[in-house]
Each structure stands twice: as C-alpha cells, then as structure tokens.
Write a protein that holds these residues in place. Structure first.
Motif, PDB file in Angstrom:
ATOM      1  N   ASN A 146      30.534  41.788  40.794  1.00 25.63           N
ATOM      2  CA  ASN A 146      30.684  40.514  41.239  1.00 25.63           C
ATOM      3  C   ASN A 146      30.281  39.263  41.116  1.00 25.63           C
ATOM      4  O   ASN A 146      30.106  38.248  41.392  1.00 25.63           O
ATOM      5  CB  ASN A 146      30.424  41.191  42.515  1.00 25.63           C
ATOM      6  CG  ASN A 146      31.902  41.785  43.387  1.00 25.63           C
ATOM      7  OD1 ASN A 146      32.329  41.357  43.447  1.00 25.63           O
ATOM      8  ND2 ASN A 146      31.670  42.753  43.179  1.00 25.63           N
ATOM      9  N   PRO A 152      35.349  41.023  39.505  1.00 26.40           N
ATOM     10  CA  PRO A 152      34.782  41.070  40.873  1.00 26.40           C
ATOM     11  C   PRO A 152      36.179  42.034  41.855  1.00 26.40           C
ATOM     12  O   PRO A 152      37.130  41.549  41.442  1.00 26.40           O
ATOM     13  CB  PRO A 152      35.166  39.413  41.474  1.00 26.40           C
ATOM     14  CG  PRO A 152      35.979  38.598  40.781  1.00 26.40           C
ATOM     15  CD  PRO A 152      35.915  39.436  39.309  1.00 26.40           C
ATOM     16  N   GLY A 153      35.437  42.485  42.678  1.00 26.70           N
ATOM     17  CA  GLY A 153      36.719  43.294  43.220  1.00 26.70           C
ATOM     18  C   GLY A 153      35.992  43.662  45.039  1.00 26.70           C
ATOM     19  O   GLY A 153      34.611  43.763  44.851  1.00 26.70           O
ATOM     20  N   LYS A 154      36.121  44.388  46.040  1.00 27.99           N
ATOM     21  CA  LYS A 154      35.571  44.878  47.361  1.00 27.99           C
ATOM     22  C   LYS A 154      35.253  45.458  47.380  1.00 27.99           C
ATOM     23  O   LYS A 154      34.477  46.159  48.270  1.00 27.99           O
ATOM     24  CB  LYS A 154      36.592  44.435  48.153  1.00 27.99           C
ATOM     25  CG  LYS A 154      37.585  42.735  48.462  1.00 27.99           C
ATOM     26  CD  LYS A 154      38.722  42.705  49.342  1.00 27.99           C
ATOM     27  CE  LYS A 154      38.902  41.270  49.726  1.00 27.99           C
ATOM     28  NZ  LYS A 154      39.682  41.299  50.428  1.00 27.99           N
ATOM     29  N   ASN A 155      35.518  46.635  46.713  1.00 26.55           N
ATOM     30  CA  ASN A 155      34.892  48.129  46.072  1.00 26.55           C
ATOM     31  C   ASN A 155      34.857  48.873  45.096  1.00 26.55           C
ATOM     32  O   ASN A 155      35.526  47.714  44.241  1.00 26.55           O
ATOM     33  CB  ASN A 155      35.412  49.137  47.517  1.00 26.55           C
ATOM     34  CG  ASN A 155      37.443  48.701  47.083  1.00 26.55           C
ATOM     35  OD1 ASN A 155      37.905  49.059  44.866  1.00 26.55           O
ATOM     36  ND2 ASN A 155      37.960  48.510  47.617  1.00 26.55           N
ATOM     37  N   GLU A 158      38.143  49.170  42.726  1.00 29.04           N
ATOM     38  CA  GLU A 158      38.688  47.999  42.305  1.00 29.04           C
ATOM     39  C   GLU A 158      38.021  47.543  41.540  1.00 29.04           C
ATOM     40  O   GLU A 158      38.659  47.249  40.313  1.00 29.04           O
ATOM     41  CB  GLU A 158      38.274  47.215  43.875  1.00 29.04           C
ATOM     42  CG  GLU A 158      39.227  45.623  43.201  1.00 29.04           C
ATOM     43  CD  GLU A 158      39.620  45.052  45.183  1.00 29.04           C
ATOM     44  OE1 GLU A 158      39.393  43.732  44.246  1.00 29.04           O
ATOM     45  OE2 GLU A 158      40.278  45.508  45.544  1.00 29.04           O
TER      46      GLU A 158
END
Length: 221
Positions: A146, A152-155, A158
């Motif tokens: 990130n 980049p990812g939220k979890n 991902e």
C-alpha cells in the motif's frame, strides 16, 4: 505504479538479497508447517527459540502425537497462545498421519483443511517448502504494497490477488520474502527508513512528500 517501476523495484530488491528465504528455522516441510502455525502473533525469533526445544524431541507428525498435548505445550509454552496452537498442531498431526501418510500435502485445499492453517500459512508452505510462486500477505507485505503503490488494497486478500497479477513472473517465487524483509527492516510500521531505502524513488508515498513527511504518513499504514 507502472510495470516498468515494478520491475525496477524487484530488480533492486533482488540485488540486495539474491537468494531470500524465511527467517524461521526448519529442515523439513513439516517443521516449516509447525513453525508457521506457531508464528501467528509471534516473532520469528521467539518461534525459533521454541522449535529449537521442540524439534530435537519431536519433528514428525507421529513423534509429536507420541509427545502428547501436555508435552507439546511444555515445549512451546514461551509462544503466545500456545495452548490453542498446541491443540491445533496435535489435530493437524493426526490428520497428516491418518490421511497423508505423515507427509505435508502440496495441495492448497488439503493444507487449508488442517487445523490452524489458513490461506497465509498455506501460501508460506507452498512457496517456501515446495517452491510454488505464491505470495503470503502478512502485515509487512500489506504495508509495503500500500505505501509504495505496488499493489494497494483494502484487505490482505485483495492485496494478494493484485500482487499475483502485477509482480513480474520471474520475481514471483521470491517476492514474498523480499517484501517481508523490506517491511520488517526498512519500511517499518513506525519511523520507516525512507532516506536509506533502496527503492524510495519508486515509492508513491516517498515521492509525494519530503522524507520527514513520508515518515509521518507511512506510520499510519
């Protein structure tokens, strides 16, 4: 981060550590499996201390079953959550003996069916023990992916799926180790060593800010 930048990033990480590997001490796929189960919410150093006591006593599924739950707990009691981890390891050993002839399976579904083994643990075993190009996303890899803009990812799921898409194929097998080492020793959670980072000019966070501001921004990820 564009494909050219990603390639440059891994070329530099490769130059720093040409043959990366886990910092967990192990000699067989089963020892690695046990070490990774123990590593949840524990440091590699702490795990190595525990396995240095455990493995000379028992380092096969049957040997750990013979050691018994109480004996296993005694060997790993320095590890956080050792009671629950010991129970999972005993259950895992029983399954390995009964269903897999005492061997660690190379199939993801079979690994994830073992007590105490989730997707991240399965990825570590598949990658480190069997050379599969999997990427186990832990807090270090999540942070680096990130901060740098690599994936980049939220979890974690991902981020893992994005890494599998964007990491150049020739770097995929070792990407897991390079990113963990970078997150553990350079791109740390607090006070990352941005000015001394070998890939700072490729990092989205560093390029958007001065080194001082990059440290402040990075500490929240």
């Amino acid at each position: 981060m564009n494909p050219t930048t990603r390639r440059q990033m891994f070329e530099r990480l490769q130059a720093l550590t040409p043959e990366p590997t886990t910092e967990l001490d192990y000699g067989t796929p089963f020892e690695l499996l046990v070490a990774v189960i123990l590593s949840a919410q524990a440091t590699d150093k702490g795990v190595n201390k525990a396995t240095a006591k455990l493995f000379p006593q028992a380092n096969t599924p049957q040997a750990i079953l013979d050691l018994g739950l109480d004996g296993l707990k005694q060997a790993i009691r320095t590890i956080g959550l050792y009671n629950a981890k010991a129970e999972n390891i005993i259950k895992t050993c029983r399954i390995l003996v009964e269903r897999h002839a005492g061997e660690v399976p190379r199939e993801r579904a079979a690994l994830e069916a073992l007590p105490g083994v989730g997707r991240k643990t399965a990825n570590v075993v598949l990658n480190t023990a069997f050379g599969e190009p999997t990427i186990a996303v832990d807090t270090h890899i999540f942070r680096v992916s990130n901060r740098t803009g690599l994936a980049p990812g939220k979890n974690v799921n991902e981020v893992e799926q994005r890494l599998l898409k964007v990491v150049p194929r020739e770097f995929r097998r070792d990407a897991h180790h390079w990113l963990i080492l970078h997150g553990r020793y350079v791109c740390t959670a607090r006070a990352p060593k941005c000015p001394d980072c070998a890939i700072n000019d490729l990092c989205d966070t560093y390029r958007r800010a001065s080194p001082h501001r990059a440290r402040r921004a990075g500490s929240t990820v």
